[in-house]
Design a protein around this motif. Structure first.
Motif, PDB file in Angstrom:
ATOM      1  N   GLU A  84       0.728  -1.277   0.106  1.00  0.00           N
ATOM      2  CA  GLU A  84      -0.088  -0.090   0.065  1.00  0.00           C
ATOM      3  C   GLU A  84       0.969   1.384   0.055  1.00  0.00           C
ATOM      4  OE1 GLU A  84      -2.325  -0.727   3.582  1.00  0.00           O
ATOM      5  OE2 GLU A  84      -3.276  -2.338   2.546  1.00  0.00           O
ATOM      6  N   ARG A  85       2.281   1.183   0.102  1.00  0.00           N
ATOM      7  CA  ARG A  85       3.083   2.321  -0.013  1.00  0.00           C
ATOM      8  C   ARG A  85       2.686   3.256  -1.323  1.00  0.00           C
ATOM      9  NH1 ARG A  85       5.476  -1.233  -3.020  1.00  0.00           N
ATOM     10  NH2 ARG A  85       7.366  -0.546  -4.312  1.00  0.00           N
ATOM     11  N   ASP A  86       3.368   4.324  -1.368  1.00  0.00           N
ATOM     12  CA  ASP A  86       3.562   4.930  -2.488  1.00  0.00           C
ATOM     13  C   ASP A  86       4.852   4.823  -3.246  1.00  0.00           C
ATOM     14  OD1 ASP A  86       4.079   7.166  -4.370  1.00  0.00           O
ATOM     15  OD2 ASP A  86       4.195   8.911  -2.977  1.00  0.00           O
ATOM     16  N   PRO A  87       4.628   4.162  -4.328  1.00  0.00           N
ATOM     17  CA  PRO A  87       5.761   3.628  -5.128  1.00  0.00           C
ATOM     18  C   PRO A  87       6.629   4.608  -5.705  1.00  0.00           C
ATOM     19  CG  PRO A  87       3.886   3.511  -6.639  1.00  0.00           C
ATOM     20  CD  PRO A  87       3.417   3.847  -5.047  1.00  0.00           C
ATOM     21  N   SER A  88       6.546   6.044  -5.628  1.00  0.00           N
ATOM     22  CA  SER A  88       7.214   6.882  -6.075  1.00  0.00           C
ATOM     23  C   SER A  88       8.230   7.336  -4.915  1.00  0.00           C
ATOM     24  CB  SER A  88       6.334   8.054  -6.472  1.00  0.00           C
ATOM     25  OG  SER A  88       5.772   8.761  -5.349  1.00  0.00           O
ATOM     26  N   ARG A  89       8.114   6.814  -3.718  1.00  0.00           N
ATOM     27  CA  ARG A  89       9.327   7.208  -2.995  1.00  0.00           C
ATOM     28  C   ARG A  89       9.631   6.000  -2.295  1.00  0.00           C
ATOM     29  NH1 ARG A  89       5.211   9.585   1.168  1.00  0.00           N
ATOM     30  NH2 ARG A  89       7.307   9.700   2.589  1.00  0.00           N
ATOM     31  N   PRO A  90      11.022   6.121  -1.644  1.00  0.00           N
ATOM     32  CA  PRO A  90      11.698   4.785  -1.169  1.00  0.00           C
ATOM     33  C   PRO A  90      11.104   4.552   0.359  1.00  0.00           C
ATOM     34  CG  PRO A  90      13.036   6.992  -0.936  1.00  0.00           C
ATOM     35  CD  PRO A  90      11.748   7.219  -1.502  1.00  0.00           C
ATOM     36  N   PHE A  91      11.117   3.499   0.697  1.00  0.00           N
ATOM     37  CA  PHE A  91      10.588   2.988   1.949  1.00  0.00           C
ATOM     38  C   PHE A  91      11.608   2.277   2.755  1.00  0.00           C
ATOM     39  CE2 PHE A  91       9.748  -0.874  -0.410  1.00  0.00           C
ATOM     40  CZ  PHE A  91      10.283  -1.947   0.526  1.00  0.00           C
ATOM     41  N   MET A  92      11.232   2.297   4.154  1.00  0.00           N
ATOM     42  CA  MET A  92      12.333   1.886   5.402  1.00  0.00           C
ATOM     43  C   MET A  92      11.359   1.063   6.170  1.00  0.00           C
ATOM     44  SD  MET A  92      13.394   1.304   8.430  1.00  0.00           S
ATOM     45  CE  MET A  92      12.973   2.834   9.335  1.00  0.00           C
ATOM     46  N   LEU A  93      11.381  -0.176   6.268  1.00  0.00           N
ATOM     47  CA  LEU A  93      10.599  -0.953   6.866  1.00  0.00           C
ATOM     48  C   LEU A  93      11.331  -1.813   8.085  1.00  0.00           C
ATOM     49  CD1 LEU A  93       7.718  -2.525   7.809  1.00  0.00           C
ATOM     50  CD2 LEU A  93       8.166  -3.947   5.857  1.00  0.00           C
ATOM     51  N   MET A  94      10.976  -1.711   9.170  1.00  0.00           N
ATOM     52  CA  MET A  94      11.648  -2.421  10.224  1.00  0.00           C
ATOM     53  C   MET A  94      10.602  -3.513  10.711  1.00  0.00           C
ATOM     54  SD  MET A  94      13.592   0.206  12.529  1.00  0.00           S
ATOM     55  CE  MET A  94      14.895  -0.786  13.018  1.00  0.00           C
ATOM     56  N   CYS A  95      10.765  -4.736  10.164  1.00  0.00           N
ATOM     57  CA  CYS A  95      10.038  -6.005  10.384  1.00  0.00           C
ATOM     58  C   CYS A  95      10.766  -6.863  11.469  1.00  0.00           C
ATOM     59  CB  CYS A  95       9.945  -6.923   9.000  1.00  0.00           C
ATOM     60  SG  CYS A  95       9.030  -8.559   9.132  1.00  0.00           S
ATOM     61  N   HIS A  96      10.045  -6.683  12.874  1.00  0.00           N
ATOM     62  CA  HIS A  96      10.815  -7.414  14.001  1.00  0.00           C
ATOM     63  C   HIS A  96       9.703  -8.499  14.401  1.00  0.00           C
ATOM     64  CE1 HIS A  96      13.063  -3.742  15.449  1.00  0.00           C
ATOM     65  NE2 HIS A  96      13.368  -3.669  14.239  1.00  0.00           N
TER      66      HIS A  96
END
Length: 469
Positions: A163-175
């Motif tokens: 569901e993110r905005d694909p035009s911007r980079p993402f950082m996900l912390m999956c803990h």
């Protein structure tokens, strides 16, 4: 020129809880197979000397977020919460256009300044959380979920990426919560390893003969596992030695079953990146908040500066920049993670951070001034359960010097009961299992003198205060 998501990589940081590197087949595990974790190593790099600066959950997590030692970030023990007003790498990434999310185990406090900060989206377990049908806290609101916690954390993570905005980079912390005690597997893996015996480690029957009272007195031996840990009582007709081995098998099989679920779910994440066409521009990291004893020295848990507890798995894949099948034995620390992520995002390393970017190491180049020693400090003295003494020390590539100052020093959830201070020294080249304390050996007199100087220098560089004279 404006930066785009194509120029700046996505960052997928997957961290488990208490996953020892020697329970990953990419690290030559003798007890299990982890094909999906191995895939990260095969398509990227494996670090063999990644160490934590304090081998316990909350302090390690605080060090990762802030890039600082625990006396700087304020999280010395499990009783301390992270003040979210301080600088963290997610806050810096978020301010510079990254979409950020924190999903899974937080364990750094709740409410006020202790909720996750720097994240566009967060959905975390309260404290340790539950393995089955867990409750999560989503932006302050408690929500129950049906199912197994490792699957749910992965589901929520994949939903957020989708569901993110694909035009911007993402950082996900999956803990992930797993494989934290009490090691409750899911239905899919509950019968894994039935009918076979998990090999006992070389040091399973360690008698601590040459070592400190801290090692002798710690309450984290396999014998100390309770009926919740082993899912029942041992048969009554067993000898003490047979009970110990029975407990080890029960502990290890459930521990490894929890890891099997993690491995499956990491595979789901990697498959999604491929299917979405974003694998090449996504840095994937797999690590754990510290190491863990898997019967090594007769123990479970962590806390000590011994190798199995100190060492963290650290696997990284980034096809655009990292060559496949690399292995690195340079010394990296959990305080290096934050500077590394800022480096890849094209941001300056914040002046407060005490670690260094490892980007050059990921590219196969070791700077001439890279560290050859590291500083460790465990603050939580006599916690009332595991009873490990407070200590600090120095590790080089050849030696390990440990000082058990054995005082609470006012730290949260420590017992104010001092013990006599003690030293340990291990020659890691000749004694890799750390069985022979040579601190008082005349043959090591000069090494002791030199290592003490190095320890004092590292304490000074870390802006900490020494306790020993």
């Amino acid at each position: 020129m404006e930066r785009t998501s194509k120029q700046r990589p996505n960052i997928l940081f997957i961290m488990s809880d208490d996953h020892a590197s020697h329970a990953i087949s990419a690290y030559n595990s003798k007890v299990n197979q982890t094909p999906n974790l191995d895939r990260i190593a095969e398509e990227g790099i494996r670090f063999d000397n990644c160490f934590c600066t304090n081998s316990i959950c909350a302090p390690s997590r605080a060090a990762i977020l802030t890039g600082t030692y625990n006396h700087i970030n304020g999280v010395k023990t499990l009783g301390d919460d992270l003040d979210g007003r301080q600088v963290t790498f997610p806050k810096l990434l978020q301010a510079d256009g990254y979409q950020t999310a924190m999903i899974g185990k937080w364990h750094l406090g709740h409410g006020g300044h202790y909720d996750p900060t720097g994240f566009d989206y967060w959905n975390v377990l309260p404290d340790q959380g539950d393995y089955h049908d867990p409750v999560f806290i989503e932006h302050g609101e408690r929500k129950p979920y049906k199912g197994y916690v490792t699957d749910i954390i992965t589901d929520l993570s994949l939903d957020w990426i989708t569901e993110r905005d694909p035009s911007r980079p993402f950082m996900l912390m999956c803990h992930h919560k797993a494989p934290h005690r009490p090691w409750e597997p899911d239905g899919k893996h509950q019968h894994l390893f039935e009918g076979i015996d998990i090999p006992e480690p070389t040091t399973f029957n360690d008698d601590y003969a040459t070592r400190s009272q801290a090692a002798v007195n710690a309450k984290m031996r396999i014998d100390d596992l309770n009926e919740v840990d082993t899912k029942g009582a041992p048969p009554q007709d067993l000898t003490a030695e047979e009970v110990r081995r029975w407990k080890y098998q029960r502990y290890m099989k459930d521990y490894l079953r929890c890891i099997a679920s993690i491995d499956d779910n990491v595979g789901r994440m990697l498959d999604y990146l491929d299917q979405a066409g974003i694998a090449d521009n996504t840095i994937v990291i797999y690590t754990s908040d510290q190491g863990f004893f898997l019967g090594d020295h007769g123990w479970f848990d962590k806390r000590f500066m011994y190798e199995e507890s100190l060492r963290m798995p650290f696997l990284v894949r980034y096809p655009k920049e990292i060559q496949p099948n690399l292995v690195n034995d340079d010394m990296i620390l959990n305080i290096d993670f934050a500077p590394t992520f800022l480096d890849y995002a094209g941001l300056p390393i914040h002046e407060r951070m005490q670690g260094r970017s490892i980007r050059s190491l990921l590219n196969g180049t070791t700077p001439s001034d890279w560290r050859t020693s590291m500083y460790y400090r465990y603050w939580m003295h006599l916690d009332g359960c595991h009873e490990v003494y407070s200590h600090y020390g120095l590790r080089t590539h050849d030696y390990k010097l440990i000082y058990y100052y054995a005082q609470a020093l006012g730290t949260t959830d420590s017992r104010d009961e001092s013990k006599p201070p003690e030293w340990e020294l291990f020659d890691l080249r000749n004694d890799p299992y750390e069985l022979n304390n040579v601190y008082s050996s005349p043959a090591y007199k000069e090494q002791v003198k030199e290592l003490n100087k190095q320890l004092e220098q590292l304490i000074h560089e870390a802006q900490d205060e020494p306790v020993h004279a």
